[in-house]
Design a protein around this motif. Sequence first.
Motif, PDB file in Angstrom:
ATOM      1  N   ARG A 174       9.273   9.966  -0.188  1.00  0.00           N
ATOM      2  CA  ARG A 174       9.256   8.559  -0.605  1.00  0.00           C
ATOM      3  C   ARG A 174       9.798   7.676   0.524  1.00  0.00           C
ATOM      4  N   ILE A 223       5.166   6.856  -2.522  1.00  0.00           N
ATOM      5  CA  ILE A 223       4.992   8.273  -2.213  1.00  0.00           C
ATOM      6  C   ILE A 223       3.943   8.430  -1.116  1.00  0.00           C
ATOM      7  N   TRP A 253       1.033   5.335   2.140  1.00  0.00           N
ATOM      8  CA  TRP A 253       2.068   5.195   1.105  1.00  0.00           C
ATOM      9  C   TRP A 253       1.437   4.620  -0.167  1.00  0.00           C
TER      10      TRP A 253
END
Length: 169
Positions: free
Chosen positions: A43, A49, A146
Motif C-alpha cells: 500500500r 494497493i 496504484w
Amino acid sequence: MNSFEYLEELLHKELKPQEGLPEPVFEFVSSVTPMVNVDLLVRDKGGRILLAWREDKFSGKVWHIPGGIIRFQESMETRIHKVAQQELGADVRWNGQILAVNELMSEHQERGHFISFLVECELVEFERLKVLEKIEKDRIAGELYWFSKCPCNFIPCQKDIYGKYFMER
C-alpha cells in the motif's frame, strides 16, 4: 518428447529446484500438486494497493497482486524479497505477519491449485518504483499501478479473496 519422457531424462541429470524448474517439469509438478506461493499486499500512504499487469495463457490480460512460488528449501522471506525485486524493481520490508492463507483454484490443469500466503509489505525503495501515472489502453506485462478500488479486470481468483482489502482503511 512428452512430459513424462522429458521428466525421465531430467531425473538422470542434476536438477537445481532452488533456482526454479525447467518449464516442462514445472508444468508437470503443478498439474499433480498444489503450489505454495506468497502474494505481496503493498500500500502507499493513501492506502491504495499496488497491482501489476499480467498477460499469460493461464490468466489472460488482468491486474494482479504481485506474487511468486516458493522454491524448494527457500524461506518465505527470501521469496518475498525476490518477488519484490523481480516484479516491482524495488525492495520491501515485511514484519513477519501473515494476513491470510488462502486456497486458489482455477480450471487449468497446470498452475491450477495454489496455497497462498498474503503478506503486507512496506516499500523500502519508493523512489525506484516505476508506476504508471494513468492507466493506458495498451499495457505491457509487468506495468504497475496504484488502485484505491478493486479494478474490474482484476484476476478472478484473487478478486474473490483479496477484493475486500481495497475497502479497508
